[in-house]
Design a protein around this motif. Structure first.
Motif, short mmCIF file in Angstrom:
data_model
loop_
_atom_site.label_atom_id
_atom_site.label_comp_id
_atom_site.label_asym_id
_atom_site.label_seq_id
_atom_site.Cartn_x
_atom_site.Cartn_y
_atom_site.Cartn_z
N ALA A 146 1.03 -1.04 0.14
CA ALA A 146 0.00 -0.40 0.27
C ALA A 146 1.12 0.67 0.20
CB ALA A 146 -0.88 0.07 0.82
N PHE A 147 -0.01 2.56 0.54
CA PHE A 147 1.09 3.54 0.35
C PHE A 147 0.17 4.17 1.77
CE2 PHE A 147 -2.65 4.13 -1.63
CZ PHE A 147 -3.18 5.20 -1.47
N ASP A 148 1.41 5.50 1.86
CA ASP A 148 1.04 6.15 3.06
C ASP A 148 -0.47 7.55 2.46
OD1 ASP A 148 0.37 7.90 4.93
OD2 ASP A 148 2.32 7.96 5.95
N PRO A 149 -1.34 7.52 2.81
CA PRO A 149 -2.12 8.88 2.33
C PRO A 149 -1.77 10.12 2.78
CG PRO A 149 -3.37 7.90 3.89
CD PRO A 149 -2.19 6.74 3.41
N ASN A 150 -1.25 10.52 3.88
CA ASN A 150 -0.56 11.65 3.49
C ASN A 150 0.54 12.17 3.43
OD1 ASN A 150 -2.00 11.96 7.19
ND2 ASN A 150 -0.68 9.86 7.33
#
Length: 653
Positions: free
Chosen positions: A292-296
């Protein structure tokens, strides 16, 4: 003697005429003045009163608080926090931008990445709109700029709310993220329903993906307005009226964040997707896409370096594998093939075949996974031991178009209708599809050999884990497929009123109850005595499942050798399951990319998911590591309770 009298009378007459003319002129002037006053004060009083008020009153938008996003238990997955932002409005500046930015850099710290982001935002922002040059200013920097503010016309410090995702990568693809409104989105807002444009005044972010985008209207809230008395220079003096903003609604998801976190940890560094849902309602309990990825990273505008890293990674962390990743279903297709065989009358449960370990069609030999074959096989055993040869023959007897028409009823090859954007339909092949999909004449023809591989979920078959979970949910729910959804309810923070999302039937399989019951019993046999039995040994509930292994490369008659195959070309491991058999409360479908057999790579993850939901168990450290490394079957070590693994519920790390 009379001449002087005549002159005097003439002069008096001229004087009287002059006086009359003067009086008439004065009266005319007063009449015009009175008429003008009547025109101004009576006929157009309201118009000029409004204009006068506008000359002395300014209207400032008050941006509403964006609604929170929580999981089904109230764990906060998306929140807001205030911070100061330094903004430049080009239309109001008195010096070149480069000179201005350089001067600002001597007052507050402006890094090269801030300048890069500022230049990117300039391209999509009108001159009259403010553009942030620096975010998250400290109190010291705010005070330092306040002293020097007179030197920087067109520059201001604005207190803004920023979106925060406290759990980072957790459920990132399902939640999505917010980002700055671009030109296309601004045009869409301007062209939208009446009032939408006004509702986004002062707002510079919008939901981009996941539920942040799907429920943008509810999460955004209603913009307020502040009526301010202003000086001739436009400086606000005091507030004289206005309307308070209405905060966005809190969106409570169907996802269990604890289950989501457990599954993501079980995948570890491996790639894949998992969807778990309640087959009775369509509520999605876990929606996993790994990595996944960090949406921040996206909230304040992602920097070029991290964007390049995410966008070029061979692991494709930005791809929502659960929603948009398509995979051959492998042997998880076989229960549905068996159901078609029963429905069409092509097979009866007691019909058997002799499996020598292969199936000949013309000069081509289709191998079974087990060398030497499975011997005498009926339909029940074909599902339990996953006999390829049985389904080679069945597919050949049914034909591609019959398979297509029935699988379409089961939910394959069509979007499920989940409540987030971007879902792909997958690929359910047919003769018509091939005729339209290819250009060259010889490619348009459907060949008999292509049908054989369809029987074991290979060939052109390609579906999402969301579709597969929805299909197994239909099997578990008596043939009724419910529309999957991630939103459980929307809560108005002012009134406290909760608006629940109602379950919705997406489709019906329309098969005989006896046929469905037979396939269900065979899938139960998979986890009791078949290819899934090792993973489900000792489970405190009854379950049904099916293993699957999907080939990525053609073997051309050769045996598969995992050690000799590049890691990214190795087989995918798949598994579908539901439980408890007597009253199904959960259905799950998952894939572990390039991990080999589904029985050893995917089934152990499914077992832990069912343990979590039905028994309240969370893997211990030893068991978690064994699953990550692909060497687990049934749970090992001492499991934890869910509550012990997650104290306290509402605190983010």
């Amino acid at each position: 003697m009379h001449a002087p009298n005549i002159d005097a009378e003439a002069r008096l007459l001229r004087f009287r005429r002059r006086v009359l003319v003067a009086c008439a002129a004065v009266l005319a002037c007063f009449g015009a003045l009175v008429a003008r006053l009547v025109w101004l004060q009576v006929l157009h009083h309201e118009d000029f009163e409004t204009q006068a008020a506008q000359n002395s009153t300014g209207f400032l938008p008050i941006v509403p608080n964006r609604g929170l996003i929580t999981d089904r238990n109230g764990i906060v997955l998306a929140a807001n926090y205030p911070a100061y932002t330094l903004e430049i409005t080009r239309a109001r500046t008195m010096q070149p931008l480069e000179t201005l930015v350089a001067a600002l850099g001597r007052v507050v710290d402006i890094e090269p990445r801030d300048r890069e982001r500022f230049q990117r935002l300039l391209r999509d922002t009108p001159d009259t709109e403010p553009v942030p040059i620096r975010s998250h200013l400290s109190d010291t920097e705010v005070a330092r700029f306040a002293v020097e503010r007179f030197r920087f016309p067109g520059v201001r410090i604005q207190a803004r709310l920023f979106r925060s995702y406290p759990w980072g990568e957790l459920a990132a693809h399902a939640i999505g993220y917010v980002g700055r409104i671009n030109a296309a989105e601004k045009e869409r807002i301007d062209d939208g329903p009446e009032g939408q444009r006004a509702n986004y005044r002062g707002t510079d972010v919008i939901g981009k993906l996941g539920v942040e985008a799907a429920y943008e209207r509810e999460l955004h809230g209603t913009t307020g307005v502040q009526e301010m008395l202003t000086t001739a220079s436009g400086r606000a003096v005091r507030r004289v009226g206005g309307r308070a903003p209405r905060p966005g609604k809190t969106l409570r998801l169907t996802i269990d964040a604890r289950l989501q976190k457990m599954v993501e940890d079980l995948y570890g560094e491996r790639r894949g997707a998992l969807v778990a849902l309640d087959p009775r309602s369509g509520e999605v309990l876990a929606f996993v896409s790994q990595p996944a990825f960090d949406p921040n990273l996206f909230v304040d505008g992602i920097a070029p370096g991290p964007w390049r890293e995410l966008n070029t990674s061979p692991d494709k962390p930005l791809l929502d594998r659960a929603l948009r990743g398509t995979y051959p279903p492998g042997s998880t297709y076989k229960p549905y093939m068996a159901l078609i065989g029963l429905e069409t009358g092509a097979r009866q449960p007691g019909d058997t075949i002799a499996d020598p370990g292969y199936f000949w069609l013309g000069n081509h030999k289709f191998r079974d996974d087990k060398p030497g074959g499975h011997g005498r096989v009926d339909m029940y055993r074909s599902i339990v031991v996953s006999c390829d040869t049985y389904y080679y023959q069945l597919a050949n007897d049914l034909g591609v178009d019959t398979i297509h028409d029935y699988m379409l009823r089961f939910g394959f090859g069509t979007p499920t209708g989940i409540d987030i954007p971007g879902e792909v339909p997958g690929l359910l092949p047919s003769t018509d599809w091939k005729r339209e999909a290819f250009r060259r004449r010889e490619q348009k023809t459907w060949y008999a050999g292509e049908t054989i591989s369809l029987g074991i979920g290979q060939g052109y078959n390609s579906f999402t884990m969301l579709q597969l979970a929805n299909a197994v949910g239909g099997l578990a729910n008596g043939g009724v497929r419910m529309r999957p959804h991630l939103a459980k309810e929307l809560v108005d923070e002012i009134s406290g009123e909760a608006q629940a999302v109602q379950p919705e039937v997406a489709g019906r399989m329309d098969v005989l109850t006896g046929h469905l019951a037979f396939v269900q019993r065979a899938m139960q046999g998979v986890n009791q005595e078949g290819t899934g039995s090792a993973a489900f040994r000792g489970a405190p509930y009854t379950s049904a499942g099916k293993t699957g292994t999907a080939q990525l490369v053609g073997l051309r008659g050769q045996r598969y050798d995992e050690d000799a195959t590049h890691e990214r070309l190795r087989d995918h491991g798949l598994f579908i399951a539901y439980a408890p058999v007597e009253d199904p409360r959960i259905a799950v479908a998952l894939v572990v990319e390039n991990a080999g057999f589904g029985s050893t790579s995917a089934a152990p993850i499914a077992r832990r998911v069912l343990d979590f939901v039905l028994a309240g168990l969370y893997p211990g450290a030893e068991d978690m590591q064994a699953v990550r490394e692909g060497r687990a079957t049934a749970p090992v070590g001492t499991p934890r309770t869910v509550d012990a693994a997650w104290p306290p519920l509402h605190v983010a790390p």
